[in-house]
Design an enzyme around this catalytic site. Structure first.
Site, PDB file in Angstrom:
ATOM      1  N   ARG A   1       4.806  30.334  20.864  1.00 45.01           N
ATOM      2  CA  ARG A   1       4.780  29.606  22.136  1.00 45.01           C
ATOM      3  C   ARG A   1       5.404  28.223  22.061  1.00 45.01           C
ATOM      4  O   ARG A   1       5.439  27.608  20.993  1.00 45.01           O
ATOM      5  CB  ARG A   1       3.317  29.424  22.566  1.00 45.01           C
ATOM      6  CG  ARG A   1       2.551  30.720  22.763  1.00 45.01           C
ATOM      7  CD  ARG A   1       2.803  31.277  24.126  1.00 45.01           C
ATOM      8  NE  ARG A   1       2.147  32.545  24.360  1.00 45.01           N
ATOM      9  CZ  ARG A   1       1.731  32.949  25.561  1.00 45.01           C
ATOM     10  NH1 ARG A   1       1.867  32.192  26.610  1.00 45.01           N
ATOM     11  NH2 ARG A   1       1.200  34.143  25.732  1.00 45.01           N
TER      12      ARG A   1
ATOM     13  N   ASP B   1       2.223  29.811  35.882  1.00 42.97           N
ATOM     14  CA  ASP B   1       1.215  30.749  35.384  1.00 42.97           C
ATOM     15  C   ASP B   1       0.012  30.914  36.315  1.00 42.97           C
ATOM     16  O   ASP B   1      -0.558  31.993  36.364  1.00 42.97           O
ATOM     17  CB  ASP B   1       0.722  30.278  34.005  1.00 42.97           C
ATOM     18  CG  ASP B   1      -0.051  31.344  33.251  1.00 42.97           C
ATOM     19  OD1 ASP B   1       0.350  32.508  33.311  1.00 42.97           O
ATOM     20  OD2 ASP B   1      -1.061  31.006  32.599  1.00 42.97           O
TER      21      ASP B   1
ATOM     22  N   LYS C   1      -6.944  29.769  30.973  1.00 44.63           N
ATOM     23  CA  LYS C   1      -7.448  31.084  31.363  1.00 44.63           C
ATOM     24  C   LYS C   1      -8.949  31.019  31.692  1.00 44.63           C
ATOM     25  O   LYS C   1      -9.424  31.727  32.576  1.00 44.63           O
ATOM     26  CB  LYS C   1      -7.202  32.094  30.247  1.00 44.63           C
ATOM     27  CG  LYS C   1      -5.741  32.228  29.862  1.00 44.63           C
ATOM     28  CD  LYS C   1      -4.895  32.623  31.029  1.00 44.63           C
ATOM     29  CE  LYS C   1      -3.446  32.817  30.632  1.00 44.63           C
ATOM     30  NZ  LYS C   1      -2.598  33.126  31.783  1.00 44.63           N
TER      31      LYS C   1
ATOM     32  N   HIS D   1      -3.343  34.651  38.840  1.00 40.31           N
ATOM     33  CA  HIS D   1      -2.427  34.582  37.688  1.00 40.31           C
ATOM     34  C   HIS D   1      -1.001  34.659  38.230  1.00 40.31           C
ATOM     35  O   HIS D   1      -0.333  35.684  38.107  1.00 40.31           O
ATOM     36  CB  HIS D   1      -2.747  35.771  36.759  1.00 40.31           C
ATOM     37  CG  HIS D   1      -2.096  35.698  35.422  1.00 40.31           C
ATOM     38  ND1 HIS D   1      -1.839  36.814  34.659  1.00 40.31           N
ATOM     39  CD2 HIS D   1      -1.671  34.645  34.683  1.00 40.31           C
ATOM     40  CE1 HIS D   1      -1.284  36.457  33.520  1.00 40.31           C
ATOM     41  NE2 HIS D   1      -1.153  35.145  33.512  1.00 40.31           N
TER      42      HIS D   1
ATOM     43  N   SER E   1       0.869  38.977  31.567  1.00 36.47           N
ATOM     44  CA  SER E   1       1.324  38.041  30.530  1.00 36.47           C
ATOM     45  C   SER E   1       2.611  38.537  29.872  1.00 36.47           C
ATOM     46  O   SER E   1       2.762  39.730  29.617  1.00 36.47           O
ATOM     47  CB  SER E   1       0.246  37.917  29.457  1.00 36.47           C
ATOM     48  OG  SER E   1      -0.982  37.644  30.068  1.00 36.47           O
ATOM     49  N   ALA E   2       3.488  37.564  29.586  1.00 38.22           N
ATOM     50  CA  ALA E   2       4.738  37.834  28.865  1.00 38.22           C
ATOM     51  C   ALA E   2       5.649  38.827  29.587  1.00 38.22           C
ATOM     52  O   ALA E   2       6.332  39.626  28.961  1.00 38.22           O
ATOM     53  CB  ALA E   2       4.445  38.294  27.437  1.00 38.22           C
ATOM     54  N   CYS E   3       5.667  38.797  30.920  1.00 36.97           N
ATOM     55  CA  CYS E   3       6.594  39.632  31.701  1.00 36.97           C
ATOM     56  C   CYS E   3       7.599  38.767  32.451  1.00 36.97           C
ATOM     57  O   CYS E   3       8.183  39.201  33.436  1.00 36.97           O
ATOM     58  CB  CYS E   3       5.833  40.499  32.690  1.00 36.97           C
ATOM     59  SG  CYS E   3       4.952  41.839  31.903  1.00 36.97           S
TER      60      CYS E   3
ATOM     61  N   ARG F   1      -4.524  36.156  22.673  1.00 40.03           N
ATOM     62  CA  ARG F   1      -5.842  36.275  23.292  1.00 40.03           C
ATOM     63  C   ARG F   1      -6.502  37.549  22.797  1.00 40.03           C
ATOM     64  O   ARG F   1      -5.832  38.544  22.521  1.00 40.03           O
ATOM     65  CB  ARG F   1      -5.700  36.367  24.817  1.00 40.03           C
ATOM     66  CG  ARG F   1      -5.378  35.049  25.476  1.00 40.03           C
ATOM     67  CD  ARG F   1      -5.340  35.202  26.995  1.00 40.03           C
ATOM     68  NE  ARG F   1      -4.219  36.009  27.433  1.00 40.03           N
ATOM     69  CZ  ARG F   1      -4.263  37.282  27.767  1.00 40.03           C
ATOM     70  NH1 ARG F   1      -5.421  37.931  27.751  1.00 40.03           N
ATOM     71  NH2 ARG F   1      -3.198  37.929  28.152  1.00 40.03           N
TER      72      ARG F   1
ATOM     73  N   TYR G   1      -6.265  29.627  18.992  1.00 36.28           N
ATOM     74  CA  TYR G   1      -5.082  30.079  19.740  1.00 36.28           C
ATOM     75  C   TYR G   1      -5.193  29.624  21.203  1.00 36.28           C
ATOM     76  O   TYR G   1      -6.245  29.829  21.838  1.00 36.28           O
ATOM     77  CB  TYR G   1      -4.925  31.616  19.672  1.00 36.28           C
ATOM     78  CG  TYR G   1      -3.918  32.084  20.695  1.00 36.28           C
ATOM     79  CD1 TYR G   1      -2.558  31.860  20.479  1.00 36.28           C
ATOM     80  CD2 TYR G   1      -4.309  32.632  21.907  1.00 36.28           C
ATOM     81  CE1 TYR G   1      -1.620  32.195  21.446  1.00 36.28           C
ATOM     82  CE2 TYR G   1      -3.382  32.976  22.879  1.00 36.28           C
ATOM     83  CZ  TYR G   1      -2.036  32.750  22.640  1.00 36.28           C
ATOM     84  OH  TYR G   1      -1.112  33.068  23.609  1.00 36.28           O
ATOM     85  N   GLY G   2      -4.107  29.082  21.734  1.00 29.56           N
ATOM     86  CA  GLY G   2      -4.082  28.459  23.063  1.00 29.56           C
ATOM     87  C   GLY G   2      -4.885  29.165  24.145  1.00 29.56           C
ATOM     88  O   GLY G   2      -5.784  28.575  24.747  1.00 29.56           O
TER      89      GLY G   2
HETATM   90  C1  OXD Z   1      -1.086  34.600  29.111  1.00 25.69           C
HETATM   91  C2  OXD Z   1      -0.628  33.206  29.049  1.00 25.69           C
HETATM   92  O1  OXD Z   1      -1.446  35.177  28.072  1.00 25.69           O
HETATM   93  O2  OXD Z   1      -0.250  32.674  30.106  1.00 25.69           O
HETATM   94  O3  OXD Z   1      -1.107  35.147  30.224  1.00 25.69           O
HETATM   95  O4  OXD Z   1      -0.638  32.597  27.976  1.00 25.69           O
HETATM   96 MN    MN Z   2      -0.569  33.873  31.839  1.00 26.48          MN
END
Ligand code: OXD
Ligand code: MN
Length: 591
Positions: A376, A284, A215, A235, A257-259, A78, A206-207
């Protein structure tokens, strides 16, 4: 007009057909494909994507229905600097969002999209966010020129005719336009128009930038709608903890994100927790609304998981490893010679040789990573062996615990409980986390990320915190609020807590607290588990001193934390609810 293929337009909703006409006049596609979400359509589009080299089939014996995609190397995460909230009044977007006046942004994007689909197919993707019939469910229609987006949307949302069935002849749906253009970072914009319930995304594939239900609608536009309509778009993952007696308790958790949200949502309890189960409702996003009984109810608006692949293994997430065995689209992971996938942190040892995420030869001696750190998997929720039945319940699940979590190597204890709702809102609003690869930026640097919503709040963040405080009046039985940190490190740089399945021990304390069963000690931060609160059975190699270190409260570190939160307070000051300032003063006085 371009040919409408295959078949013709499959809705009589005038607002949809006239908007599609308008976009077709602007972008001039050669064909319009009205998606119906059927299996036949999926097969035909997948075949076409393979012929065009957009997807590579993986080894169908090992991974039936799985495909591989490589994105443009300039388009792997993102991009917050290209993400805009376009409201008539700049103050409504607030100081944490990029803002541009709607007229100016529409003019800029219309110019970029003019003729952008010439010679190409325009796909019209109707989709639902949320279980059909849910009071929280929303309809979106995404117009895109990317087959990858169509096939991914089909996984991530309830896509197809059911969206038109729910919409009937209403004009109230999210209008999402996506044009890839030439995937040029200079011409990349993800623009939100909350006042029009519209999103336009250009220049990316990108997704997070282009699966517009996720998002863009579920969080940025969703948070705007939530404030207007009296609910919360967050979120957050949603999980259900089932005790051996069959009692279920539901928790939601916000992590940047990514945690590890996906891992936590799919947690496998350790063997010592015989009979305990963790069910996933979402990994998510949570939409939450007070129910008639005064509790807060949550639905997952999504239908799939778009998870970070690196680090996913049987140890970190056994359920995900099973889920991605089939029907999954992998993006930017490594491709092995036998048509399988690999990434750093996978169960399998590094392949002797493979193609990296850029398509270049990679060996274990290579200096670069084989998989992009933000590579991903995109997999249907239905493949999750621990998918909760309640995932499809239109009413959602009653939430007992709200958990805020961050990635912090210092300062933040493993777990503590806020004293009450206002204190919990302060804890969530002052959350800081070390940055990850999910967004372009300085990895590792701590940034304040209120409720893990900094990149996703579609309006002024000060008003967002106020909305949280006001929601308390609508919830007579509020969830308890907690903060967790799985990532604290010792002086030797090693994690103090093993994390993953062992987090069940922390989760059990949280569940017990919600039911008034677990003891806790009062500290300046909040309630913390007493020395023997965790059942450590089965953790024979774990040093109990590490648990003490993971829970430790250090006044000096916390002074810095408070100073850091001042950055945010100053930024949001004109809209910051004064309750937050009082909470900070109370915290300081407790030190
Ligand atoms: C993010 C996702 O970036 O869920 O938070 O892809
Ligand atoms: Mn996310």
């Amino acid at each position: 007009m371009p040919a409408k293929s295959p078949g013709s337009c499959n809705t009589t909703n005038h607002a949809v057909t006239s908007w599609v006409d308008e976009i077709a006049h602007l972008t001039r596609p050669e064909r319009i494909h009205w998606c119906d979400g059927s299996e036949e359509e999926k097969s035909a589009l997948t075949k076409l994507a393979v012929e065009l080299g957009i997807l590579i089939p993986l080894n169908q014996e090992k991974r039936p229905g799985c495909y591989y995609h490589r994105s443009n190397p300039n388009d792997v995460a993102r991009v917050e600097q290209c993400t805009y909230i376009c409201t008539a009044n700049a103050e409504d977007a607030g100081p944490t969002n990029n803002w541009m006046a709607p007229d100016k942004m529409y003019a800029k994007l219309r110019a970029l999209c003019d003729g952008a689909m010439r010679g190409r197919t325009m796909y019209v993707v109707p989709y639902l966010m949320g279980p059909p019939g849910s009071p929280l469910c929303k309809v979106g229609v995404e117009i895109t020129d990317s087959i990858y987006v169509v096939l991914s949307m089909r996984i991530m949302a309830r896509m197809g005719r059911q969206a038109y069935d729910q919409l009937r002849d209403s004009p109230h749906f999210n209008r999402g336009l996506h044009c890839m253009l030439d995937i040029n970072p200079e011409r990349r914009f993800i623009a939100h128009f909350p006042e029009d319930n519209a999103v336009i995304s250009v220049g990316s594939n990108y997704g997070g930038n282009v699966l517009l239900g996720k998002k863009c609608l579920a969080l940025r536009i969703g948070s705007w709608l939530g404030r207007k309509e009296g609910w919360l778009a967050e979120h957050m993952l949603i999980l259900g903890v089932e005790s051996p007696e069959g009692k279920k308790t539901y928790a939601v958790a916000a992590f940047p994100s990514a945690c590890g949200k996906t891992n936590f949502a799919m947690l496998v309890p350790p063997p010592a927790f015989k009979g305990w189960k963790v069910w996933t409702i979402g990994d998510d996003i949570a939409w939450m609304k007070p129910g008639p009984d005064g509790r807060l109810y949550a639905i997952n608006p999504e239908a799939g998981y778009f998870g970070v692949a690196p680090g996913t293994s049987t140890k970190s997430n056994a359920n995900a490893m099973q889920m991605i065995q089939r029907d999954t689209i992998f993006t930017n992971v490594a491709l092995t010679p036998d048509g399988d996938v690999w990434w750093e942190g996978h169960d399998a040892p590094p392949p002797q040789e493979c193609l990296d995420w850029r398509g270049q030869k990679w060996t274990p001696d290579s200096k670069e990573k084989a998989a992009h750190p933000n590579s991903r998997f995109c997999a249907p929720a239905a493949n999750n062996p621990m998918l909760a039945r309640e995932h499809d319940d239109p009413l959602g699940v009653p939430v007992s615990a709200i958990i805020f979590g961050a990635r912090r190597s210092t300062t933040m204890p493993l777990v503590y409980q806020a004293f009450n709702w206002i204190h919990g809102v302060y804890v969530g609003a002052t959350m800081g986390s070390e940055m990850t690869a999910a967004a372009a930026g300085n990895i590792g640097q701590v940034r304040l990320d209120p409720m893990a919503m900094l990149p996703f709040c579609g309006y002024n963040m000060g008003d967002y915190v106020l909305h949280w405080l006001r929601m308390r009046k609508l919830i007579s039985s509020p969830p308890r609020i907690f903060h967790v940190n799985w990532f604290r490190k010792g002086a030797d740089g090693k994690f103090l807590w093993p994390g993953f399945g062992e987090n069940m021990r922390v989760l059990k304390w949280i569940v017990d607290r919600c039911h008034g069963h677990a003891d806790a000690e009062e500290t300046p931060l909040g309630w913390v588990p007493g020395p023997r609160a965790f059942d450590l059975t089965g953790m024979e190699n774990f040093d109990v001193e590490d648990l003490e270190k993971a829970q430790a409260f250090d006044v000096e570190e916390w002074r810095n934390e408070v100073i850091k939160s001042n950055e945010l307070f100053l930024k949001l000051y004109p809209h910051l609810p004064k309750e937050l300032i009082f909470q900070r003063e109370l915290l300081i006085s407790r030190f």
